[in-house]
Design a protein around this motif. Structure first.
Motif, PDB file in Angstrom:
ATOM      1  N   ILE A 137    -117.697  42.746   7.594  1.00 54.64           N
ATOM      2  CA  ILE A 137    -117.264  42.079   6.366  1.00 54.64           C
ATOM      3  C   ILE A 137    -116.895  40.637   6.698  1.00 54.64           C
ATOM      4  CG2 ILE A 137    -115.508  42.025   4.547  1.00 54.64           C
ATOM      5  CD1 ILE A 137    -115.289  45.094   4.889  1.00 54.64           C
ATOM      6  N   LEU A 138    -117.470  39.684   5.965  1.00 55.67           N
ATOM      7  CA  LEU A 138    -117.164  38.271   6.187  1.00 55.67           C
ATOM      8  C   LEU A 138    -115.822  37.936   5.548  1.00 55.67           C
ATOM      9  CD1 LEU A 138    -120.657  36.641   5.458  1.00 55.67           C
ATOM     10  CD2 LEU A 138    -119.680  37.287   7.665  1.00 55.67           C
ATOM     11  N   VAL A 139    -114.899  37.438   6.363  1.00 57.86           N
ATOM     12  CA  VAL A 139    -113.545  37.149   5.889  1.00 57.86           C
ATOM     13  C   VAL A 139    -113.326  35.656   5.708  1.00 57.86           C
ATOM     14  CG1 VAL A 139    -111.080  37.361   6.399  1.00 57.86           C
ATOM     15  CG2 VAL A 139    -112.655  39.229   6.993  1.00 57.86           C
ATOM     16  N   GLY A 140    -113.662  34.868   6.733  1.00 58.29           N
ATOM     17  CA  GLY A 140    -113.419  33.431   6.658  1.00 58.29           C
ATOM     18  C   GLY A 140    -114.291  32.669   7.631  1.00 58.29           C
ATOM     19  N   ILE A 141    -114.308  31.342   7.479  1.00 60.18           N
ATOM     20  CA  ILE A 141    -115.113  30.494   8.350  1.00 60.18           C
ATOM     21  C   ILE A 141    -114.401  29.165   8.574  1.00 60.18           C
ATOM     22  CG2 ILE A 141    -116.445  29.663   6.364  1.00 60.18           C
ATOM     23  CD1 ILE A 141    -118.809  29.231   8.252  1.00 60.18           C
ATOM     24  N   SER A 142    -114.440  28.686   9.816  1.00 59.06           N
ATOM     25  CA  SER A 142    -113.956  27.344  10.153  1.00 59.06           C
ATOM     26  C   SER A 142    -115.151  26.542  10.632  1.00 59.06           C
ATOM     27  CB  SER A 142    -112.894  27.405  11.254  1.00 59.06           C
ATOM     28  OG  SER A 142    -111.764  28.130  10.830  1.00 59.06           O
ATOM     29  N   THR A 143    -115.320  25.365  10.071  1.00 64.79           N
ATOM     30  CA  THR A 143    -116.514  24.577  10.379  1.00 64.79           C
ATOM     31  C   THR A 143    -116.237  23.405  11.308  1.00 64.79           C
ATOM     32  OG1 THR A 143    -116.169  23.278   8.361  1.00 64.79           O
ATOM     33  CG2 THR A 143    -117.615  25.200   8.199  1.00 64.79           C
ATOM     34  N   PHE A 147    -110.835  24.993  14.815  1.00 67.29           N
ATOM     35  CA  PHE A 147    -111.076  26.227  14.067  1.00 67.29           C
ATOM     36  C   PHE A 147    -109.778  26.936  13.682  1.00 67.29           C
ATOM     37  CE2 PHE A 147    -114.734  26.000  17.174  1.00 67.29           C
ATOM     38  CZ  PHE A 147    -115.608  25.399  16.277  1.00 67.29           C
ATOM     39  N   SER A 148    -108.795  26.158  13.277  1.00 63.79           N
ATOM     40  CA  SER A 148    -107.474  26.728  12.997  1.00 63.79           C
ATOM     41  C   SER A 148    -107.207  26.941  11.510  1.00 63.79           C
ATOM     42  CB  SER A 148    -106.382  25.813  13.573  1.00 63.79           C
ATOM     43  OG  SER A 148    -106.506  24.503  13.042  1.00 63.79           O
ATOM     44  N   GLU A 149    -108.058  26.388  10.644  1.00 67.73           N
ATOM     45  CA  GLU A 149    -107.833  26.514   9.203  1.00 67.73           C
ATOM     46  C   GLU A 149    -109.086  27.074   8.531  1.00 67.73           C
ATOM     47  OE1 GLU A 149    -106.532  22.837   7.576  1.00 67.73           O
ATOM     48  OE2 GLU A 149    -104.827  22.635   8.941  1.00 67.73           O
ATOM     49  N   ILE A 175    -116.430  32.239  12.778  1.00 74.31           N
ATOM     50  CA  ILE A 175    -116.506  33.166  11.646  1.00 74.31           C
ATOM     51  C   ILE A 175    -115.601  34.364  11.917  1.00 74.31           C
ATOM     52  CG2 ILE A 175    -118.032  34.629  10.258  1.00 74.31           C
ATOM     53  CD1 ILE A 175    -120.343  32.791  11.126  1.00 74.31           C
ATOM     54  N   ILE A 176    -114.733  34.649  10.961  1.00 76.04           N
ATOM     55  CA  ILE A 176    -113.858  35.819  11.058  1.00 76.04           C
ATOM     56  C   ILE A 176    -114.513  36.969  10.311  1.00 76.04           C
ATOM     57  CG2 ILE A 176    -111.571  36.766  10.564  1.00 76.04           C
ATOM     58  CD1 ILE A 176    -110.545  33.865  10.471  1.00 76.04           C
ATOM     59  N   VAL A 177    -114.707  38.092  11.008  1.00 73.04           N
ATOM     60  CA  VAL A 177    -115.264  39.285  10.376  1.00 73.04           C
ATOM     61  C   VAL A 177    -114.280  40.439  10.531  1.00 73.04           C
ATOM     62  CG1 VAL A 177    -117.650  38.575  10.761  1.00 73.04           C
ATOM     63  CG2 VAL A 177    -116.503  40.014  12.465  1.00 73.04           C
ATOM     64  N   LYS A 184    -112.162  40.126  13.905  1.00 68.00           N
ATOM     65  CA  LYS A 184    -112.736  39.461  15.078  1.00 68.00           C
ATOM     66  C   LYS A 184    -113.068  38.024  14.713  1.00 68.00           C
ATOM     67  CE  LYS A 184    -115.534  41.441  17.823  1.00 68.00           C
ATOM     68  NZ  LYS A 184    -116.739  42.049  18.445  1.00 68.00           N
ATOM     69  N   ASN A 185    -112.772  37.109  15.626  1.00 62.59           N
ATOM     70  CA  ASN A 185    -113.106  35.697  15.440  1.00 62.59           C
ATOM     71  C   ASN A 185    -114.248  35.350  16.394  1.00 62.59           C
ATOM     72  OD1 ASN A 185    -112.641  33.062  14.274  1.00 62.59           O
ATOM     73  ND2 ASN A 185    -111.844  32.460  16.269  1.00 62.59           N
ATOM     74  N   ILE A 186    -115.425  35.049  15.842  1.00 59.66           N
ATOM     75  CA  ILE A 186    -116.615  34.811  16.659  1.00 59.66           C
ATOM     76  C   ILE A 186    -117.053  33.359  16.506  1.00 59.66           C
ATOM     77  CG2 ILE A 186    -119.016  35.481  17.079  1.00 59.66           C
ATOM     78  CD1 ILE A 186    -118.338  38.205  15.821  1.00 59.66           C
TER      79      ILE A 186
END
Length: 413
Positions: A137-143, A147-149, A175-177, A184-186
């Motif tokens: 499941i896609l939760v969040g993304i830092s671009t 990558f803290s926000e 990407i946080i899944v 998991k933060n990948i």
């Protein structure tokens, strides 16, 4: 006279916007520049409508007022002309060209225990090696580092989520899944991804192949050649040789006209003009397939499946194959018989899809716009259940009927 009228009209628009510039000048000093950019875009849109739209406007000034009052409806009576903003323009161009840079997985909105969420539905080798898995499941993304926000995917439209995941080749994203209630933060670099418009091809019976085309992109002709060749070599001895092909065009909304005609050219030896385009001047313009090895697969018996979402290019292909004798299974198609030119170089990164022609099939000038292609055998599948991506094959009665019809064709000489 028309040029003067358009100029006066643009001046009137600018004058109506000037008070807003004064009101907000202290808070937003860049508003004046943004207004000028918007007016430049609007000017270009009116110029293209005046010069290229399928019907010459009686009064370009009134057309402009209608655009303002009607939002994105650029031309009266035409629902296929529209503006494309900068992020969407990039995505549209990438989808048609068949290449983009991203993390290497596909996702869709699905029902989960926590509601509707974006879920990974397929992964490339690159994405799997980075740690992604189908069902994540896609939760969040830092671009941007560190990558803290993260930006949360919750509440985003799919197009918005796609824009966040895509970007420049080689740039890193985090990407946080969520998997089995564990987050998991990948961190992964965006790489070039090839979009496959043929998303399924296989043997469904010993002598019967199946190919599903999602749209007609820049690489569709090559993909089609490769898919048919692979199906033919699965069982190359004559006793098991593929003799018929089911072409699934359901939910195919069209794409590049040339690639659509090229697929027809590979399947047919018909040397007649397949398509005529008629624009503002009313003169029919013949359109041919330029594919190499015309009729390469003309010995195959063809059965086509369509539904109410099959539109534009898929209607052209289905209609031409029907005229060539192929049975059409399913529902009456959408009925989009017009052609758009895509102007991608408008100011400020804006694009314009503008209807410039309508198409008619074969020398009989068969109209599709507003009518669609009627199936040879009309049969309707049940609607998908909530959260269901596709029907189980046993419940896909359109496919089952296509298999039945194809097997009968194989028996005939």
């Amino acid at each position: 006279m028309k040029r003067r009228s358009a100029t006066v009209f643009l001046i009137m628009i600018i004058l109506t916007l000037i008070p807003r510039v004064f009101i907000y000048a202290e808070k937003s000093p860049d508003n004046k520049e943004k207004i000028e950019k918007a007016v430049n875009v609007f000017r270009k849109v009116l110029e293209h409508i005046n010069e290229d739209f399928i019907e010459k406007p009686d009064d370009i000034e009134k057309c402009g007022y209608k655009i303002i009052n009607g939002g994105m409806k650029l031309c009266p009576g035409d629902t296929h002309s529209y503006l494309v903003g900068p992020p969407e323009q990039r995505r549209v161009a990438e989808d048609f060209d068949g290449r983009f840079s991203g993390p290497g997985f596909e996702f869709n909105l699905k029902q989960t225990n926590d509601g509707r969420q974006f879920v990974i539905i397929s992964t490339s080798t690159y994405a799997r090696e980075a740690g992604f898995a189908i069902g994540d499941i896609l939760v969040g993304i830092s671009t941007a580092a560190p990558f803290s926000e993260p930006i949360l995917f919750e509440g985003k439209l799919k197009n918005e989520a796609t824009d966040l995941l895509r970007g420049n080749t080689g740039t890193e994203i985090a990407i946080i899944v969520k998997r089995d209630d564990v987050f998991k933060n990948i961190i992964i670099k965006r790489v070039v991804i090839e979009i496959e418009t043929i998303f399924d091809f296989r043997k469904v019976r010993q002598h019967l192949g199946y190919i599903a085309i999602s749209e007609f992109g820049a690489n569709t002709t090559n993909e089609f050649n490769k898919a048919v060749s692979e199906l033919q070599t699965l069982d190359s001895e004559n006793s098991k040789k593929m003799k018929a092909l089911i072409l699934d065009l359901r939910n195919n909304r069209g794409g590049y006209l040339d690639n659509c005609l090229d697929v027809f050219g590979l399947l047919s030896n018909n040397s007649e003009v397949p398509l005529y385009l008629i624009g503002r001047n009313g003169i029919p313009e013949p359109k041919f397939s330029n594919v190499y090895n015309r009729g390469k697969y003309a010995d195959l018996k063809i059965v086509v499946i369509v539904n109410k979402e099959s539109a534009s290019g898929s209607e052209i292909l289905a209609g031409l194959l029907k005229e060539d004798g192929a049975p059409i299974i399913g529902e009456r198609t959408f009925g989009k018989g017009s052609v758009q030119i895509y102007y991608y170089n408008l100011p400020n990164g804006v694009g314009l899809h503008l209807t410039t022609q309508k198409y008619y099939l074969t020398k009989n000038m068969l109209a599709v716009d507003g009518k669609g292609i009627n199936p040879t055998i009309e049969i309707k599948n049940r609607e998908l259940k909530y959260g269901e991506e596709k029907l189980p094959e046993a419940e896909d009665i359109q496919l089952q009927k296509a298999i039945e019809v194809a097997e009968e064709l194989i028996k005939t000489k």
